[in-house]
Design a protein around this motif. Structure first.
Motif, short mmCIF file in Angstrom:
data_model
loop_
_atom_site.label_atom_id
_atom_site.label_comp_id
_atom_site.label_asym_id
_atom_site.label_seq_id
_atom_site.Cartn_x
_atom_site.Cartn_y
_atom_site.Cartn_z
N PRO A 107 0.82 -1.22 0.00
CA PRO A 107 0.00 0.00 0.00
C PRO A 107 0.85 1.27 0.00
N VAL A 108 1.99 1.24 0.70
CA VAL A 108 2.90 2.39 0.72
C VAL A 108 3.51 2.58 -0.66
N ASP A 114 1.72 6.38 -7.24
CA ASP A 114 0.68 7.36 -7.60
C ASP A 114 1.21 8.79 -7.47
N TRP A 115 2.01 9.01 -6.44
CA TRP A 115 2.62 10.33 -6.28
C TRP A 115 3.49 10.65 -7.49
N SER A 118 1.26 11.30 -10.58
CA SER A 118 0.52 12.55 -10.54
C SER A 118 1.43 13.77 -10.60
N HIS A 119 2.71 13.59 -10.32
CA HIS A 119 3.64 14.71 -10.42
C HIS A 119 4.45 14.67 -11.73
N GLY A 120 4.00 13.83 -12.65
CA GLY A 120 4.59 13.88 -14.00
C GLY A 120 5.88 13.11 -14.21
N TYR A 121 6.23 12.26 -13.26
CA TYR A 121 7.47 11.47 -13.42
C TYR A 121 7.24 10.28 -14.34
N ARG A 122 8.27 9.95 -15.12
CA ARG A 122 8.18 8.79 -16.00
C ARG A 122 9.40 7.91 -15.81
N THR A 123 9.16 6.61 -15.71
CA THR A 123 10.27 5.69 -15.45
C THR A 123 11.16 5.56 -16.68
N GLU A 161 1.97 -3.70 -9.53
CA GLU A 161 1.56 -2.30 -9.35
C GLU A 161 2.19 -1.39 -10.41
N LEU A 162 3.43 -1.66 -10.71
CA LEU A 162 4.12 -0.86 -11.74
C LEU A 162 3.44 -1.04 -13.10
#
Ligand SMILES: [Zn+2]
Length: 313
Positions: A107-108, A114-115, A118-123, A161-162
């Motif tokens: 969950p963490v 999600d953070w 939502s802040h525009g980061y891309r792996t 999750e990823l």
């Protein structure tokens, strides 16, 4: 006397012809670079061979980015110049429910992903970041590199999750076996995750730096061989178990075919000169999402606008 005069004449002639200039120039350059290297002995063995970077860029490890792999060599832009970059390079291990230094509850982890989204980061992948550092290719505006060590079974849940979010990660696994079996790792690779080396047996006591040369070679080279046999990947990047490395380990890693390696701490500033000891940041399981956001932000710069070096806030 005559001999001496002749000597002076010859010297003057040489200077006029410009040979003296060249000799003087090269010796000045040699002493200059020696002076530059002196304070950092490890750098001498690292060097910054652009050829190697070019090889790394042309033959990326892992299975993606496919677009880079497919691109014909002729269409690639010429090498510009090495540049530093600051980006969040996050290090994870296990994902069990009990939060700890090396365990992040799912969950963490979900909240963290999600953070990031939502802040525009891309792996991004290691070949992408290394290629960028050596003046080739592009990175998204806010790149993030997610790494997972040790091939733990609990990483399957994190990978799920990823995937749900269209994100990827780099897995550092051992050639000598992991909790995740080879079939699972093949599937993970098929899903587009990058798989790199974490040595053969994960030596910690004693660490890599204390091993005999024969044993060190086994740890570094054989892990590449096994990963190729079992998973069909050409592991070009290495994560030192426990972050332990020195000049000898780096030399051996280069000989074994690696083009870069990662330590276990130190933040997010990556430079071409330290490409065999790039830092990472441990993400602890008890980190609040707010603290996680601060951590990531502290390692974020604008890559395209800082060709001379990353911006460290
Ligand atoms: Zn490890």
């Amino acid at each position: 006397m005559v001999v001496r005069r002749l000597y002076v004449l010859v010297l003057v002639a040489l200077l006029v012809m410009g040979i003296g200039d060249r000799v003087a120039g090269s010796s000045a350059a040699a002493s200059g670079s020696a002076a530059a290297r002196r304070p950092r002995p490890l750098m001498r063995s690292l060097g910054t061979s652009l050829q190697e970077a070019e090889v790394a860029a042309r033959y990326p490890a892992g299975v993606f980015p496919r677009s880079v792999a497919r691109e014909p060599a002729s269409s690639q832009p010429p090498l510009v110049r090495p540049r530093a970059i600051t980006l969040p390079v996050l290090m994870y291990h296990g994902f069990t429910s009990l939060a700890g230094e090396y365990e992040v509850p799912i969950p963490v982890f979900r909240e963290q992903l999600d953070w990031l989204k939502s802040h525009g980061y891309r792996t991004v992948t290691l070949p992408q970041v290394y290629a960028y550092m050596f003046g080739r290719g592009r990175l998204p505006r806010k790149p993030v590199l997610i790494t997972m060590d040790d091939g733990r079974l609990s990483q399957l849940a994190a990978i799920r999750e990823l995937r749900k979010r269209g994100m990827r990660a780099v897995l550092f696994v051992m050639g000598g076996g992991n909790q995740l079996d080879w079939a699972q790792l093949r599937k993970i690779k098929y899903w587009g995750f990058e798989i790199e080396s974490h040595t053969m047996t994960h030596p910690l006591h004693p660490p890599l730096t204390k091993l005999s040369s024969a044993r060190l070679w086994y740890e570094l080279y054989n892990s590449r061989r096994v990963l190729r046999q079992r998973l069909g990947v050409s592991a070009r990047y290495l994560a030192y178990p426990g972050g332990a490395y020195d000049a000898r380990v780096v030399r051996m890693a280069r000989k074994a075919g690696y083009v870069g390696a990662l330590g276990s701490w130190g933040g997010g500033r990556w430079t071409p000169a330290q490409r065999f000891s790039e830092p990472r940041m441990l993400v602890r399981g008890d980190l609040s999402v707010r603290a996680f956001g601060q951590l990531v932000r502290s390692m974020t710069s604008k890559p395209a606008e800082s060709p001379g070096g990353g911006i460290n806030p």
